[in-house]
Write an enzyme that holds these catalytic residues in place. Structure first.
Site, PDB file in Angstrom:
ATOM      1  N   LYS A  11      46.558   4.906  21.768  1.00 54.52           N
ATOM      2  CA  LYS A  11      48.261   4.896  21.794  1.00 54.52           C
ATOM      3  C   LYS A  11      48.778   5.215  22.996  1.00 54.52           C
ATOM      4  O   LYS A  11      49.809   4.351  23.270  1.00 54.52           O
ATOM      5  CB  LYS A  11      48.609   6.101  20.775  1.00 54.52           C
ATOM      6  CG  LYS A  11      48.346   5.679  19.140  1.00 54.52           C
ATOM      7  CD  LYS A  11      48.474   6.867  18.219  1.00 54.52           C
ATOM      8  CE  LYS A  11      47.854   6.450  16.971  1.00 54.52           C
ATOM      9  NZ  LYS A  11      47.715   7.474  16.107  1.00 54.52           N
TER      10      LYS A  11
ATOM     11  N   GLN B 184      48.992  14.025  15.882  1.00 54.09           N
ATOM     12  CA  GLN B 184      47.822  13.179  15.474  1.00 54.09           C
ATOM     13  C   GLN B 184      47.375  13.893  14.100  1.00 54.09           C
ATOM     14  O   GLN B 184      47.006  15.039  14.411  1.00 54.09           O
ATOM     15  CB  GLN B 184      46.825  13.049  16.297  1.00 54.09           C
ATOM     16  CG  GLN B 184      45.532  12.009  16.214  1.00 54.09           C
ATOM     17  CD  GLN B 184      45.893  10.649  15.603  1.00 54.09           C
ATOM     18  OE1 GLN B 184      46.584  10.100  16.409  1.00 54.09           O
ATOM     19  NE2 GLN B 184      45.203  10.131  14.710  1.00 54.09           N
TER      20      GLN B 184
ATOM     21  N   ASP C 124      56.237   8.051  13.734  1.00 49.71           N
ATOM     22  CA  ASP C 124      55.260   7.801  12.544  1.00 49.71           C
ATOM     23  C   ASP C 124      55.996   7.522  11.200  1.00 49.71           C
ATOM     24  O   ASP C 124      55.187   6.945  10.381  1.00 49.71           O
ATOM     25  CB  ASP C 124      54.402   9.005  12.519  1.00 49.71           C
ATOM     26  CG  ASP C 124      53.152   8.786  13.125  1.00 49.71           C
ATOM     27  OD1 ASP C 124      52.756   7.483  13.260  1.00 49.71           O
ATOM     28  OD2 ASP C 124      52.249   9.669  13.334  1.00 49.71           O
TER      29      ASP C 124
END
Ligand code: NAP
Length: 284
Positions: free
Chosen positions: A53, A97, A120
């Protein structure tokens, strides 16, 4: 029939070029889109994901900060970091994460992220926005699947889409996005009694389970579009999806590979969401 491949790597390259272009336009106005990625603990898979990422940001003109904390980080300390990032004008997107260590309540943490920086798309505000068809951030994986369908010019109107899996991050938002495009949607899960009877009716199948060979050739209607979200290791330790690729490709009209399918698209949509967050903040 041999299915046409929907190549997530190639499609991602095209879409990331668009991201880079839009990021450059923003930078010319003095705004560099910024993503903060937080990892807690040493989960090896998480390590690979966060590195990909961050690299994708760097390669496409986005600023990124990786904050890697030891597994001993307390929930209060993590919440304090998120609070600081929520207030940091150089950061437009915040990603924590998952999974988090068991002593940290992941829901508490996700809900602490400002919805305007929730790239997200897991915050209830964004989940609710998707539910009622309002603008918000869509979760990256199902968003990437939608882009893959769009890339083949697929018109979902009136089509029967079967989603296998009902997680909050893939299955449920996937179903809502398909519904928004006027598909008739069936959601299957571990208590579904006859999965094959469902998938055989499908024009589009999205497999998001996490078990290899959940979908085999005998379960697919000829010509159907099959999107494989799963990421598993096969008996030889190789990365594979939920779909029996070699068998299903003989029946399906389109199919996504693993690796090189939904995986790169997920990261691409994270870049899109971060860019979008920066563009929105600059419009304020
Ligand atoms: P999850 O939270 O474990 O959800 C799995 C879903 O599959 C659940 O809804 C479960 O049903 C259902 N299920 C389990 N066994 C089933 C069966 N035999 N038949 C039908 N449904 C069954 O997983 P997730 O987070 O959604 O992820 C799913 C897969 O996608 C995993 O392999 C994950 O690694 C992968 N993934 C890939 C990406 C990417 O970027 N490529 C991103 C995210 C996830 P119940 O709800 O009844 O338990």
């Amino acid at each position: 029939m041999t299915a046409q491949l929907i190549d997530g790597t190639t499609l991602s390259k095209q879409l990331r070029a668009e991201v880079a272009q839009r990021a450059s336009t923003l930078r010319a106005r003095g705004i560099t889109p910024g993503l903060a990625v937080i990892q807690v603990g040493e989960n090896p898979a998480s390590q690979v994901y966060v590195r990909s990422k961050v690299k994708a940001c760097e390669d496409n003109g986005l600023h990124s900060v990786l904050e890697h904390y030891p597994v001993t980080l307390s929930e209060a300390e993590l919440l304090a970091r998120i609070d600081a990032l929520n207030k940091d004008p150089a950061i437009h997107g915040i990603l924590v994460q998952l999974p988090l260590p068991p002593h940290i309540n992941a829901q508490e943490v996700i809900q602490a992220i400002s919805p305007a920086k929730d790239v997200d798309g897991f915050h209830v505000t964004n989940a609710g926005a998707l539910m009622v068809g309002q603008p918000g951030f869509w979760p990256c994986t199902p968003y990437g699947c939608m882009k893959m369908l769009e890339s083949i010019g697929y018109n979902l109107r009136g089509k029967h889409a079967v989603v296998i899996g009902r997680s909050n991050i893939v299955g449920k938002p996937m179903a809502l996005m398909l519904l928004q495009k006027n598909a008739t949607v069936t959601i299957c899960h571990s208590a579904t009694q006859d999965l094959k009877a469902m998938t055989l009716q499908a024009d589009v199948i999205i497999a998001a389970v996490g078990k290899q060979k959940v979908l085999t050739a005998d379960m697919v209607k000829p010509g159907a579009v099959v999107i494989d979200v799963g990421m598993n290791r096969n008996d030889e330790g190789k990365l594979c999806g939920d779909v029996d690729f070699d068998g299903v490709r003989q029946v399906a009209g389109y199919i996504t590979p693993v690796p090189g399918g939904v995986g790169p698209m997920t990261i691409t949509m994270l870049l899109f969401n971060t860019l979008e967050a920066a563009e929105r903040s600059s419009a304020c």
